[in-house]
Design a protein around this motif. Sequence first.
Motif, PDB file in Angstrom:
ATOM      1  N   ALA A   3       0.832  -1.214   0.000  1.00 59.32           N
ATOM      2  CA  ALA A   3       0.000   0.000   0.000  1.00 59.32           C
ATOM      3  C   ALA A   3       0.863   1.259   0.000  1.00 59.32           C
ATOM      4  N   ASN A   4       0.276   2.325  -0.505  1.00 60.12           N
ATOM      5  CA  ASN A   4       0.918   3.634  -0.414  1.00 60.12           C
ATOM      6  C   ASN A   4       0.758   4.143   1.013  1.00 60.12           C
ATOM      7  N   ILE A   5       1.498   5.193   1.351  1.00 59.60           N
ATOM      8  CA  ILE A   5       1.468   5.714   2.717  1.00 59.60           C
ATOM      9  C   ILE A   5       0.494   6.881   2.786  1.00 59.60           C
ATOM     10  N   MET A   6      -0.459   6.746   3.667  1.00 57.74           N
ATOM     11  CA  MET A   6      -1.454   7.790   3.836  1.00 57.74           C
ATOM     12  C   MET A   6      -0.894   8.874   4.772  1.00 57.74           C
ATOM     13  N   CYS A   7      -1.412  10.072   4.669  1.00 60.28           N
ATOM     14  CA  CYS A   7      -0.913  11.202   5.458  1.00 60.28           C
ATOM     15  C   CYS A   7      -0.846  10.920   6.966  1.00 60.28           C
ATOM     16  N   PRO A   8      -1.875  10.310   7.581  1.00 55.57           N
ATOM     17  CA  PRO A   8      -1.778  10.076   9.021  1.00 55.57           C
ATOM     18  C   PRO A   8      -0.556   9.248   9.431  1.00 55.57           C
ATOM     19  N   GLY A   9      -0.120   8.325   8.581  1.00 53.95           N
ATOM     20  CA  GLY A   9       1.060   7.532   8.884  1.00 53.95           C
ATOM     21  C   GLY A   9       2.333   8.354   8.936  1.00 53.95           C
ATOM     22  N   LEU A  10       2.316   9.531   8.282  1.00 56.79           N
ATOM     23  CA  LEU A  10       3.469  10.425   8.267  1.00 56.79           C
ATOM     24  C   LEU A  10       3.355  11.538   9.311  1.00 56.79           C
ATOM     25  N   VAL A  11       2.191  11.624   9.973  1.00 52.28           N
ATOM     26  CA  VAL A  11       1.921  12.720  10.906  1.00 52.28           C
ATOM     27  C   VAL A  11       1.738  12.237  12.351  1.00 52.28           C
ATOM     28  N   ASN A  12       1.226  11.034  12.534  1.00 52.00           N
ATOM     29  CA  ASN A  12       0.934  10.499  13.872  1.00 52.00           C
ATOM     30  C   ASN A  12       2.178  10.450  14.754  1.00 52.00           C
ATOM     31  N   PRO A  13       1.986  10.371  16.082  1.00 53.39           N
ATOM     32  CA  PRO A  13       3.140  10.227  16.982  1.00 53.39           C
ATOM     33  C   PRO A  13       3.962   8.993  16.596  1.00 53.39           C
ATOM     34  N   SER A  55       6.036   9.155  14.035  1.00 49.54           N
ATOM     35  CA  SER A  55       6.459   9.409  12.658  1.00 49.54           C
ATOM     36  C   SER A  55       7.358  10.647  12.620  1.00 49.54           C
ATOM     37  N   GLU A  56       8.011  10.831  11.486  1.00 51.17           N
ATOM     38  CA  GLU A  56       8.946  11.944  11.330  1.00 51.17           C
ATOM     39  C   GLU A  56       8.966  12.361   9.867  1.00 51.17           C
ATOM     40  N   LEU A  57       8.765  13.638   9.595  1.00 51.47           N
ATOM     41  CA  LEU A  57       8.765  14.150   8.232  1.00 51.47           C
ATOM     42  C   LEU A  57       9.368  15.547   8.247  1.00 51.47           C
ATOM     43  N   ASN A  58      10.422  15.753   7.489  1.00 46.83           N
ATOM     44  CA  ASN A  58      11.107  17.042   7.427  1.00 46.83           C
ATOM     45  C   ASN A  58      10.189  18.090   6.809  1.00 46.83           C
ATOM     46  N   GLU A  59      10.074  19.230   7.462  1.00 39.01           N
ATOM     47  CA  GLU A  59       9.202  20.328   7.007  1.00 39.01           C
ATOM     48  C   GLU A  59       9.565  20.850   5.627  1.00 39.01           C
ATOM     49  N   ASP A  60      10.830  20.678   5.213  1.00 42.06           N
ATOM     50  CA  ASP A  60      11.299  21.250   3.951  1.00 42.06           C
ATOM     51  C   ASP A  60      10.973  20.404   2.727  1.00 42.06           C
ATOM     52  N   HIS A  71      16.089  -0.825   9.846  1.00 46.71           N
ATOM     53  CA  HIS A  71      16.306  -0.769   8.402  1.00 46.71           C
ATOM     54  C   HIS A  71      15.112  -0.157   7.669  1.00 46.71           C
ATOM     55  N   ALA A  72      15.414   0.433   6.516  1.00 49.36           N
ATOM     56  CA  ALA A  72      14.367   1.017   5.677  1.00 49.36           C
ATOM     57  C   ALA A  72      13.436  -0.072   5.175  1.00 49.36           C
ATOM     58  N   LEU A  73      12.145   0.262   5.041  1.00 49.31           N
ATOM     59  CA  LEU A  73      11.212  -0.732   4.545  1.00 49.31           C
ATOM     60  C   LEU A  73      10.592  -0.382   3.211  1.00 49.31           C
ATOM     61  N   ALA A  74      10.815   0.833   2.718  1.00 53.72           N
ATOM     62  CA  ALA A  74      10.243   1.207   1.420  1.00 53.72           C
ATOM     63  C   ALA A  74      10.976   2.398   0.821  1.00 53.72           C
ATOM     64  N   VAL A  75      10.740   2.589  -0.467  1.00 57.07           N
ATOM     65  CA  VAL A  75      11.256   3.733  -1.209  1.00 57.07           C
ATOM     66  C   VAL A  75      10.093   4.288  -2.011  1.00 57.07           C
ATOM     67  N   GLY A  76       9.978   5.607  -2.050  1.00 59.00           N
ATOM     68  CA  GLY A  76       8.891   6.208  -2.813  1.00 59.00           C
ATOM     69  C   GLY A  76       9.106   7.693  -2.996  1.00 59.00           C
ATOM     70  N   HIS A  77       8.037   8.392  -3.351  1.00 59.67           N
ATOM     71  CA  HIS A  77       8.113   9.849  -3.471  1.00 59.67           C
ATOM     72  C   HIS A  77       6.814  10.480  -2.967  1.00 59.67           C
ATOM     73  N   LEU A  78       6.967  11.685  -2.429  1.00 64.59           N
ATOM     74  CA  LEU A  78       5.835  12.381  -1.813  1.00 64.59           C
ATOM     75  C   LEU A  78       4.853  12.884  -2.872  1.00 64.59           C
ATOM     76  N   LYS A  79       3.585  12.722  -2.589  1.00 62.67           N
ATOM     77  CA  LYS A  79       2.534  13.205  -3.476  1.00 62.67           C
ATOM     78  C   LYS A  79       2.039  14.596  -3.065  1.00 62.67           C
ATOM     79  N   MET A  80       2.474  15.031  -1.873  1.00 64.24           N
ATOM     80  CA  MET A  80       2.175  16.375  -1.366  1.00 64.24           C
ATOM     81  C   MET A  80       3.427  16.872  -0.668  1.00 64.24           C
ATOM     82  N   GLY A  81       3.525  18.170  -0.492  1.00 59.98           N
ATOM     83  CA  GLY A  81       4.619  18.716   0.291  1.00 59.98           C
ATOM     84  C   GLY A  81       4.395  18.410   1.771  1.00 59.98           C
ATOM     85  N   ALA A  82       5.448  18.450   2.569  1.00 59.36           N
ATOM     86  CA  ALA A  82       5.356  18.113   3.998  1.00 59.36           C
ATOM     87  C   ALA A  82       4.358  19.008   4.733  1.00 59.36           C
TER      88      ALA A  82
END
Length: 182
Positions: free
Chosen positions: A109-119, A121-126, A142-153
Amino acid sequence: MSFKRFQSSDCSTSTPVKASVQRYLKSSLVESNPLLAPHIDSLIPKKPPLTAYKVTSFLTLYTLNSLPILFETRDGPVLPTLRFVHQYPTLFTSCRVDSGAIPFILGGANIMCPGLVNPGSELNEDYEIGQSVVVYAEGKEHALAVGHLKMGAKEIKEVNKGMGCEVAHFIGDGLFETKSIE
């Protein structure tokens, strides 16, 4: 785009990568992963050259000594494979998801926004839209996936719903299970 059912037999044609294309791949990788800059020439040397494999009409896989290290879609960024990331874990731009997202990501599955925002998680503001990221999980080394953001942080944190990151490659998919391509 995913490697969920990928097999090395899916690769149709192979060609040596021209020096100009190799320079483009290196510069694209360094642009999205600035910590690679001092190491890029030793990680991806001129000799032996990379080999490009056409997987589909819009997906190209690049190997070094038969080991898959990079891939690129026609309209997407140049992304490293997880095996390449695991060799040099501190050099790539990354984010962290909460532990609840792990089973979904490992299922493709792709990563939904809550997975990147919930306690947890960590996402650089830039980070901007289209930023390539290596995805780590809360409590995992270890890393578990590689992808690209569909929205800015900033948008991911404000909206907090919908798809935040498109996963292109994850642990357990066909590309991860492929040790080499002959």
